[in-house]
Design a protein around this motif. Structure first.
Motif, short mmCIF file in Angstrom:
data_model
loop_
_atom_site.label_atom_id
_atom_site.label_comp_id
_atom_site.label_asym_id
_atom_site.label_seq_id
_atom_site.Cartn_x
_atom_site.Cartn_y
_atom_site.Cartn_z
N PRO A 188 0.79 -1.22 0.00
CA PRO A 188 0.00 0.00 0.00
C PRO A 188 0.83 1.28 0.00
O PRO A 188 0.35 2.32 -0.39
CB PRO A 188 -0.81 -0.09 1.29
CG PRO A 188 -0.56 -1.42 1.87
CD PRO A 188 0.53 -2.07 1.11
N SER A 189 2.07 1.23 0.44
CA SER A 189 2.91 2.44 0.45
C SER A 189 3.36 2.84 -0.95
O SER A 189 3.86 3.93 -1.13
CB SER A 189 4.13 2.22 1.35
OG SER A 189 4.91 1.19 0.84
N GLU A 190 3.21 1.94 -1.91
CA GLU A 190 3.63 2.22 -3.28
C GLU A 190 2.43 2.10 -4.22
O GLU A 190 2.26 1.08 -4.88
CB GLU A 190 4.73 1.26 -3.70
CG GLU A 190 6.00 1.39 -2.90
CD GLU A 190 7.07 0.45 -3.39
OE1 GLU A 190 6.87 -0.21 -4.43
OE2 GLU A 190 8.11 0.37 -2.74
N PRO A 191 1.59 3.12 -4.28
CA PRO A 191 0.42 3.02 -5.17
C PRO A 191 0.84 3.06 -6.64
O PRO A 191 1.84 3.69 -6.98
CB PRO A 191 -0.40 4.25 -4.79
CG PRO A 191 0.59 5.21 -4.24
CD PRO A 191 1.65 4.37 -3.58
N ARG A 192 0.05 2.38 -7.46
CA ARG A 192 0.32 2.35 -8.90
C ARG A 192 -0.55 3.39 -9.59
O ARG A 192 -1.71 3.56 -9.28
CB ARG A 192 0.03 0.98 -9.48
CG ARG A 192 1.06 -0.06 -9.04
CD ARG A 192 0.86 -1.34 -9.77
NE ARG A 192 0.96 -1.22 -11.21
CZ ARG A 192 2.06 -1.46 -11.93
NH1 ARG A 192 3.15 -1.83 -11.30
NH2 ARG A 192 2.07 -1.34 -13.21
N ARG A 193 -0.01 4.07 -10.53
CA ARG A 193 -0.76 5.02 -11.35
C ARG A 193 -0.50 4.69 -12.81
O ARG A 193 0.52 5.07 -13.36
CB ARG A 193 -0.31 6.45 -11.04
CG ARG A 193 -0.66 6.84 -9.64
CD ARG A 193 -0.44 8.31 -9.42
NE ARG A 193 -0.84 8.63 -8.08
CZ ARG A 193 -0.12 9.32 -7.24
NH1 ARG A 193 1.05 9.78 -7.60
NH2 ARG A 193 -0.55 9.57 -6.03
N GLY A 194 -1.44 3.94 -13.40
CA GLY A 194 -1.25 3.52 -14.78
C GLY A 194 -0.08 2.56 -14.87
O GLY A 194 0.02 1.60 -14.13
N HIS A 195 0.84 2.85 -15.75
CA HIS A 195 2.02 1.99 -15.89
C HIS A 195 3.19 2.49 -15.05
O HIS A 195 4.26 1.90 -15.03
CB HIS A 195 2.45 1.92 -17.36
CG HIS A 195 2.93 3.22 -17.90
ND1 HIS A 195 2.08 4.23 -18.26
CD2 HIS A 195 4.18 3.68 -18.14
CE1 HIS A 195 2.78 5.25 -18.70
NE2 HIS A 195 4.07 4.95 -18.65
N LEU A 196 2.99 3.61 -14.35
CA LEU A 196 4.05 4.16 -13.50
C LEU A 196 3.86 3.70 -12.06
O LEU A 196 2.76 3.36 -11.65
CB LEU A 196 4.02 5.69 -13.56
CG LEU A 196 4.21 6.29 -14.95
CD1 LEU A 196 4.03 7.78 -14.88
CD2 LEU A 196 5.56 5.92 -15.50
N ARG A 197 4.91 3.70 -11.31
CA ARG A 197 4.86 3.26 -9.92
C ARG A 197 5.59 4.28 -9.05
O ARG A 197 6.64 4.78 -9.44
CB ARG A 197 5.53 1.89 -9.82
CG ARG A 197 5.53 1.27 -8.48
CD ARG A 197 5.97 -0.16 -8.56
NE ARG A 197 7.25 -0.32 -9.26
CZ ARG A 197 8.26 -1.03 -8.79
NH1 ARG A 197 8.14 -1.69 -7.67
NH2 ARG A 197 9.36 -1.14 -9.45
N VAL A 198 5.01 4.61 -7.91
CA VAL A 198 5.65 5.52 -6.98
C VAL A 198 6.61 4.72 -6.12
O VAL A 198 6.21 3.75 -5.50
CB VAL A 198 4.60 6.24 -6.10
CG1 VAL A 198 5.28 7.14 -5.10
CG2 VAL A 198 3.63 7.02 -6.99
N VAL A 199 7.85 5.11 -6.11
CA VAL A 199 8.86 4.43 -5.29
C VAL A 199 9.28 5.39 -4.19
O VAL A 199 9.71 6.52 -4.46
CB VAL A 199 10.08 4.03 -6.15
CG1 VAL A 199 11.12 3.32 -5.30
CG2 VAL A 199 9.66 3.17 -7.32
N SER A 200 9.17 4.92 -2.96
CA SER A 200 9.55 5.78 -1.84
C SER A 200 11.08 5.83 -1.72
O SER A 200 11.77 4.91 -2.13
CB SER A 200 8.92 5.28 -0.54
OG SER A 200 9.41 4.00 -0.24
#
Length: 118
Positions: free
Chosen positions: A103-115
């Motif tokens: 859950p700390s790394e939500p996906r947005r389309g084909h991109l990924r949020v990396v903390s």
């Protein structure tokens, strides 16, 4: 085959026979409905096939005497009933799928949020 219509202008009845011209013999051949539409033949409904007349000097050969409008087949009716049922069925709400990402790394389309902590 039930979807084929009579080739006569303004006739909307289903095809029941196939007409073919044999030019070399000056003959018109009217027989049962062919399995597929042929480019040099004509599909006729039962009424037009039974009252067909040929040009003067030509012979008419009727291979089949009783031309019956085929009407819809049971397969056509089954397909229509299934299509109506599917169109009238309520739309199922999509169940959220379990995410493979934490859950700390939500996906947005084909991109990924990396903390930055990773």
């Amino acid at each position: 085959m039930a979807s084929r219509q009579c080739s006569k202008t303004a006739c909307t009845r289903p095809a029941a026979a196939t007409l073919t011209y044999v030019y070399a013999d000056s003959t018109v051949v009217v027989g049962q409905l062919s399995a597929t539409a042929e480019p040099h033949s004509y599909d006729l409904c039962a009424e037009h096939a039974s009252r067909l007349t040929a040009p003067r000097g030509w012979d008419v050969v009727h291979i089949q005497q009783d031309f019956v409008d085929p009407g819809p087949s049971s397969d056509d009716l089954d397909a229509l009933a299934r299509a109506v049922r599917e169109a009238g069925a309520p739309v199922r709400a999509r169940q959220p799928q379990a995410s493979a990402q934490p859950p700390s790394e939500p996906r947005r389309g084909h991109l990924r949020v990396v903390s930055s902590e990773a």
